[in-house]
Design an enzyme around this catalytic site. Structure first.
Site, PDB file in Angstrom:
ATOM      1  N   LYS A   1      12.181  11.759   4.707  1.00 43.39           N
ATOM      2  CA  LYS A   1      11.173  12.630   4.417  1.00 43.39           C
ATOM      3  C   LYS A   1      11.511  13.993   4.797  1.00 43.39           C
ATOM      4  O   LYS A   1      11.657  14.415   5.889  1.00 43.39           O
ATOM      5  CB  LYS A   1       9.926  12.072   5.261  1.00 43.39           C
ATOM      6  CG  LYS A   1       8.458  12.573   4.640  1.00 43.39           C
ATOM      7  CD  LYS A   1       7.422  11.817   5.217  1.00 43.39           C
ATOM      8  CE  LYS A   1       6.120  12.485   4.742  1.00 43.39           C
ATOM      9  NZ  LYS A   1       4.727  11.890   5.280  1.00 43.39           N
TER      10      LYS A   1
ATOM     11  N   ARG B   1     -12.786   2.117  -0.025  1.00 40.51           N
ATOM     12  CA  ARG B   1     -11.909   0.949  -0.203  1.00 40.51           C
ATOM     13  C   ARG B   1     -12.564  -0.158   0.630  1.00 40.51           C
ATOM     14  O   ARG B   1     -12.009  -1.129   0.692  1.00 40.51           O
ATOM     15  CB  ARG B   1     -10.627   1.198   0.117  1.00 40.51           C
ATOM     16  CG  ARG B   1     -10.173   2.481  -0.956  1.00 40.51           C
ATOM     17  CD  ARG B   1      -9.063   3.188  -0.331  1.00 40.51           C
ATOM     18  NE  ARG B   1      -7.851   2.540  -0.077  1.00 40.51           N
ATOM     19  CZ  ARG B   1      -6.716   2.223  -0.755  1.00 40.51           C
ATOM     20  NH1 ARG B   1      -6.760   2.783  -2.057  1.00 40.51           N
ATOM     21  NH2 ARG B   1      -5.818   1.730  -0.313  1.00 40.51           N
TER      22      ARG B   1
ATOM     23  N   GLU C   1      -7.902   0.423   5.195  1.00 43.88           N
ATOM     24  CA  GLU C   1      -9.238   0.782   5.616  1.00 43.88           C
ATOM     25  C   GLU C   1      -9.969  -0.488   5.705  1.00 43.88           C
ATOM     26  O   GLU C   1     -10.720  -0.493   6.555  1.00 43.88           O
ATOM     27  CB  GLU C   1      -9.794   1.945   4.311  1.00 43.88           C
ATOM     28  CG  GLU C   1      -8.974   3.102   4.403  1.00 43.88           C
ATOM     29  CD  GLU C   1      -8.053   3.306   3.490  1.00 43.88           C
ATOM     30  OE1 GLU C   1      -7.276   4.373   3.439  1.00 43.88           O
ATOM     31  OE2 GLU C   1      -7.556   2.141   2.886  1.00 43.88           O
TER      32      GLU C   1
END
Length: 639
Positions: A296, A412, A384
């Site tokens: 990353k 969600r 979530e």
């Protein structure tokens, strides 16, 4: 003129990118030029994002993968389904949006994430995590039903997204539904497997070699022709093959357990290596997963060293890596920081309080408590629904969870709120950060639906603080004994008070407050929009020589019926103001109360109309939606 100058600069700097208007142009280049294309993409993204902030480190990490995918696959006929979309900037540049990339995330500019409405190369909406496998599998099955045997479908899913339950639901279905889906797991931080030792490399080469797979496919087809290989026997053979492979490699992974052919892990920042392996496996039948390791922030040292900080770093000096800080001294704090600091204060006095976040400890400032009390904060990853039910489990056994989830992400976990929290009337606090319009992240991230979807659930208390003092008082109230499930929604960005650290004291549940008395009409506001309402009211009173009462609703559920009755008895015209969707919102709740109780009150509602709001600076979006001071003032004059 400005765009022409940008294009001239592009032509001067970039040898390859200036000639690439589509992936078709990319595929005309010799394969040995691909590393240089990656280098130019990296330079362009670093240069542009240093001036126009966006999602930085994620996009740098997948440049080689993006180039390899568009080089090997016939996009847009072949489908590439991105997950989340944080990493899609190179994809945008290669797919006809190079000269408009400077407008990314700006008002009326390129969308912050891939969007099918913007480009045929953007195959699916991807603002929230973990949906790529399910969507791509649907496309793969659709291609099969339509006899499009030459169409390839690729799902690119990041490591963080693999913690989402939907990703595993997609994997489970992919393992049992006939398809030729290719899943690419972009792993930049996880340890699913590590490529160590000569045997593992040998297995990788063996299972991706052209000769091996030709022989494997020929044998498979012949056995099917002889009637020796049905679907069930095929799965048994794959399981046996995976068992032998695991025995030799001394490792097992969940994908092979699901009968999904697994390849990797390989270097995801090696363009030529990726192109080779993608060509080797693209025609293989059946579901398959390529596991790649990427870095990353690849190619920009500051981002490589601190990927979290450089996920979305804002403006920075690209030469030195120094982030350009905006002047904040003397400004009110961010609502999230008020939450984070207040939570620590409460937790110091109440040892039952714990913090839960689905991969957003820094974004919601729960990292403050994480640093102070690391054993009482739980980052559950991008999950979530699990965050809510995990919190409910702790609440059931006597803890007091503060579960902080961005408003748009709480969508969600809706069933979890109803089934696991509300029905049991558990004592837990759900803090909805980023409620209302959030700005440059756009339609997928605006938290405008939570009032409507939360107020319909029994046993919930739903509150919206007008400022930082109110947030602190509501948090204090929510942690009192036997309050049941308590929802507090607050916006992204700064509040209005520099002296935010007030005494912690309770407020009466279900009670609003009068901000200002009046005689001619009444305004009922929800949350921090009350301050814009105050300014608009002062202007309207001065210009029209009228008297306007102002009330802070504070609690969307339960409503302050006593306050509403007094308003209805005194005024025949009322305006409601909320930074949420009008359909089913706070204004709707007030109209329902007036109607159910026989009050004949004309109600003008101001809020988000029945449409998705684009991306752009929050101030511009409030203006467009008529929620700024001028917009409220104009409606007051009409009323």
């Amino acid at each position: 003129m400005f765009l022409c100058i940008q294009i001239m600069e592009l032509h001067t700097i970039y040898k390859f990118l200036q000639e690439i208007d589509s992936p078709e142009d990319l595929r005309k280049l010799p394969v040995e030029d691909m590393p240089e294309v990656c280098s130019e993409l990296r330079d362009m993204i670093i240069d542009e994002l240093s001036r126009n902030p966006g999602h930085f480190a994620s996009s740098l990490g997948v440049i080689e993968l993006t180039v390899a995918l568009h080089y090997v696959f016939n996009t847009p006929y072949d489908r590439i389904v991105w997950d989340v979309g944080h990493q899609a900037y190179a994809h945008k540049i290669l797919t006809g949006r190079r000269d408009r990339f400077s407008t990314n995330r700006k008002l009326n500019g390129l969308t912050p994430f891939p969007s099918p409405s913007e480009s045929e190369y953007d195959t699916f909406t991807c603002g929230h995590a973990s949906n790529s496998i399910s969507a791509a599998l649907g496309m793969a099955v659709a291609a099969s039903l339509k006899k499009e045997k030459d169409r390839h479908i690729v799902a690119v899913i990041g490591d963080g997204s693999m913690s989402g339950g939907l990703a595993f639901e997609g994997l489970n279905n992919a393992s049992s539904t006939p398809n030729n889906l290719l899943i690419i797991l972009n792993d930049n931080n996880m340890a699913i497997d590590r490529s160590v030792g000569g045997m593992k490399q040998y297995l990788l080469n063996l299972h991706t070699s052209e000769g091996y797979n030709k022989m494997r496919n020929v044998m498979s087809r012949q056995m099917e022709k002889w009637g020796l290989l049905n679907e069930e026997r095929k799965k048994s053979i794959i399981r046996f093959n995976n068992s032998i492979k695991s025995l030799i490699a001394q490792q097992q992974n969940i994908f092979e357990g699901l009968n999904i052919r697994y390849f990797g892990p390989i270097d995801g920042n090696d363009t030529l290596g990726l192109i080779k392996i993608l060509n080797d496996i693209k025609e293989m039948r059946g579901p398959k997963l390529l596991h790649i390791h990427t870095i990353k922030g690849k190619g920009y040292k500051p981002a490589e060293r601190s990927a979290t900080l450089w996920h979305a770093p804002g403006k920075f000096n690209k030469e030195t890596g120094e982030r350009i800080k905006t002047f904040t001294e003397g400004l009110p704090p961010l609502f999230q920081d008020v939450f984070g600091n207040t939570l620590v204060e409460l937790a110091e006095k109440n040892d039952k309080i714990v913090g839960i976040t689905p991969a957003m400890p820094t974004g919601c400032s729960m990292n403050i408590m994480m640093k102070a009390m690391p054993d009482r904060v739980f980052d559950v990853g991008i999950a979530e629904g699990h965050a809510v039910t995990f919190s409910a489990g702790m609440a059931k056994d006597g803890m007091l969870p503060f579960c902080n989830i961005y408003s748009s992400f709480m969508q969600r976990a809706y069933d979890n709120v109803i089934h696991d929290v509300a029905i049991q009337k558990l004592n837990m606090v759900m803090c909805l950060d980023r409620a209302g319009l959030v700005g440059e992240d756009g339609a997928t991230h605006h938290g405008v639906f939570d009032i409507a979807y939360m107020r319909s659930i029994p046993n919930l208390t739903v509150a919206a603080p007008m400022d930082e003092h109110e947030l602190r008082k509501l948090m204090y109230t929510a942690q009192l004994q036997d309050m049941g499930p308590f929802v507090i929604r607050y916006p992204r960005g700064r509040g209005v008070l520099t002296d935010w650290k007030c005494d912690l004291e309770p407020v009466e549940t279900g009670k609003g407050r009068m901000i200002k008395n009046g005689t001619d009409t009444a305004v009922i506001s929800v949350g921090p929009l009350g301050y814009k309402a105050k300014e608009a009211i002062a202007r309207a009173e001065k210009d029209l020589n009228i008297s306007i009462a102002h009330y802070d609703l504070r609690f969307i559920k339960p409503l302050d019926e006593e306050m509403l009755q007094s308003i209805a008895n005194k005024f025949d015209k009322v305006m409601t103001i909320e930074d949420g969707i009008l359909a089913g919102g706070a204004g709707s709740a007030i109209i329902e109360f007036f109607n159910d109780n026989g009050y004949n009150v004309q109600v003008k509602r101001i809020g988000i109309k029945d449409k998705f709001v684009q991306h752009g600076p929050v101030s511009d979006l409030y203006r467009i939606c008529g929620l700024d001071e001028d917009g409220i003032y104009k409606e007051l004059i009409k009323l």
